[in-house]
Motif scaffolding. Sequence first.
Motif, short mmCIF file in Angstrom:
data_model
loop_
_atom_site.label_atom_id
_atom_site.label_comp_id
_atom_site.label_asym_id
_atom_site.label_seq_id
_atom_site.Cartn_x
_atom_site.Cartn_y
_atom_site.Cartn_z
N ASP A 54 -84.30 42.08 74.43
CA ASP A 54 -82.84 42.09 74.60
C ASP A 54 -82.46 41.77 76.04
N ASP A 100 -78.96 50.37 64.30
CA ASP A 100 -79.97 51.33 63.79
C ASP A 100 -79.61 51.83 62.41
N MET A 102 -83.61 57.82 78.20
CA MET A 102 -85.04 57.96 77.90
C MET A 102 -85.77 58.06 79.23
N THR A 131 -89.55 45.87 84.12
CA THR A 131 -89.46 45.33 82.75
C THR A 131 -88.55 44.10 82.71
N LYS A 179 -87.15 50.30 77.06
CA LYS A 179 -88.31 50.99 76.50
C LYS A 179 -88.82 50.34 75.21
N HIS A 180 -87.89 50.01 74.31
CA HIS A 180 -88.33 49.55 73.00
C HIS A 180 -87.98 48.10 72.65
N TYR A 181 -86.92 47.57 73.23
CA TYR A 181 -86.49 46.20 72.85
C TYR A 181 -86.31 45.35 74.10
N ASP A 225 -89.29 51.27 86.33
CA ASP A 225 -89.57 50.73 84.98
C ASP A 225 -88.54 49.67 84.62
N ARG A 246 -82.93 52.11 75.98
CA ARG A 246 -83.91 51.83 74.93
C ARG A 246 -84.23 50.35 74.84
N GLU A 247 -83.36 49.52 75.41
CA GLU A 247 -83.71 48.10 75.50
C GLU A 247 -84.93 47.96 76.41
N HIS A 273 -75.74 49.35 69.29
CA HIS A 273 -77.08 49.90 69.02
C HIS A 273 -77.10 50.90 67.88
#
Lengths: 225, 462
Positions: B223, B426, B172, B182, B218-220, B178, B215-216, B422
């Motif tokens: 985690d 999902d 991503m 994060t 960005k979205h999770y 980032d 994606r951890e 993951h």
Amino acid sequence: MYEFLTGPMFWLSLGTCFIGITVRFVLYFKGLNWQLERVAYKAYPAQGLKGALNSILNWLIPFGTCGWRKQPFMTLIFFGFHIGAVLVPLFLLAHNIFLKEKIGISLITLHPVIADILSWSVIVCAFLLVLRRISLPEVRILTTAYDYFILLLSVAPFVTGLIARYEIGNYSFWLTTHIICGEALLIAVPFTKLSHIALFFASRAQLGMDYAIKRGGMKGKGMAW
Amino acid sequence: MPEGKLCNRKPIETEEELKTLLSDTGGKKYYEEMKSLDVDSGLLWKTIGNTLKSRTKTWLEICAHCGMCADSCFLYLANDCDPKQVPAYKIQSTLGEIVKRKGQVDNEFMHMVMETAWAKCTCCNRCGMYCPHGIDMGVMFSYLRGLCYQQGFVPWELKIGAGMHRVYRAQMDVTDEDFVETFKWMVEENEEDYPGLEVPIDKEGADILYTVNAREVKHYPEDLAEAAILFHLAGENWTVTSTGWEQTSLAMFAGDWAACKMQVESVYEAMERLKPKRMIGTECGHAHRATVVEGPYWAGRSNGKPPVESIHYVEWLAEALREGKLKIDPAKRIKKKVTLQDSCNYVRNHGLKDITREIMSYIVDPGYFIELSPNREHNYCCGGGGGFNGIGLFRPQRNKGLITKRDQIIESGAELVIAPCHNCWDAIRDLEEEYKIGIKWSFLKPIIISMVEIPEHLKPEE
């Protein structure tokens, strides 16, 4: 005719079969590429060999794998066909008498009753394999004329051999036809799907190495085929 | 028509190209252009000549057309035993046909191939275990995806995904900054509850280098915090790398082999720079497969191994529980019917079938753990593997594909499904949304955190 078939044609067909199949077997392994298949064959020869043997042996045992156990009918007709198809040509008494005369050696021989049973088993199972091809949609969709041709080529020596063995009709005619069918089969082996006689072992060995070397064979208990 | 502006044979190389493709919502224009994309038959046939060697050639040739692979395929089962879903048929009618026609195939044919390669196979490799000849159709579909990618016939999301790896070295648009920010932020958020919690960045010679799924970030992000907390409680000497931290590879799903190599080399470079004793990846199946199982080969490593010993999160977790680095409060163990989803990518394809069950033995009260049937290396794909989850164009097919897993879970009677992957996570979330069977699903990290004993010296002051 008989002289020609059991003379030059015998050597030609046997030679084509053995040399052809050896070439294909060697080319298979020469054509393997560790980077394309992503399997480090040379780095782990012992694990690879173990995995290859495991992969081959398990599949040679009737009901020896989950795949065989899942489809008991197929397993029965598959082995019913293949056991006879392998043993009868090699160990039939008549074949070995011929071999003895021809090259001076002979192999162990099957009891005639067992040879009869195995030959019949090949024919009956071939018939059931055809029925399976016709009746099951998941097999029918895959089936081509070529598949029937291969089956016909494989079963023809058995049908003609049994007719000759029971001396139905003209013995000499059926014996000659039997020899022609057998030799046609031998010649076809390296050039057709019948090459699986050797390439089955090659392909199974490759997947066995793949699982043993890369896909977890070195972690835990290995593969439960 | 020659190549389109969005749909073409060129990989995404720049951020600008990536943004242009991303702005085409849902790939509307992209798929429109694909309808008139030419097939470069010369290139296709040349590539096949260079890469389709004896193994695959033999697989295509000796397939006995016996159909024994049929019910090994979860998509065949989910689609009411449609003969067109028989693995052997799927590969023979696509790759087999391309080879037979020496690459002389047209646009319409390639559309069919694309749908078959991404919506009728998740490359779960289960069929290979049921073929008497050992023909692994999942492997061949992965190869076929590479041919499709080269020709530009690749689902929009995966063209983007592969492009992300090329541009950001992540699946991503998450930059190295980032990632570091994060992770630090998530650690700060939890410092009060876990005094001394930290995320060591670029520490050389640590025992563990931890890699993640973008994606951890960005979205999770929780985690990331959970991973830090568990390493902290276990007293591990660990680190993350500020570059080369992404373990996943959508490029692998896309069949963009050059991007696979770029991605995995970024992780290996981090290993070589930081020289950790081990690398541990997050709870992701394909990330493990990409970086640990297949990656060494993309990177040309002849021993088939990454530069340092690399293990899956479940292996570390089992070890930490076994050795008492992490202690579970017996009163907090799971006391409801719970099952486990075996990820194809590290169970069937990397042998980690017993280690997850060992974890279950520590965290589930006796009598509550139920196996799915079949399980371990014979388990079915979750229904969303191989990129299937992420392709909008094939969402109806994916939802249908979830049925096999749904029925397996219903049959088990489990209320909770633990999915340390993951993609599986999902797919199971989506099958609950789609079919509402009343289950919960979880990764391992949050479950462990809910029941782990905090050592006295690590407890916050009252």
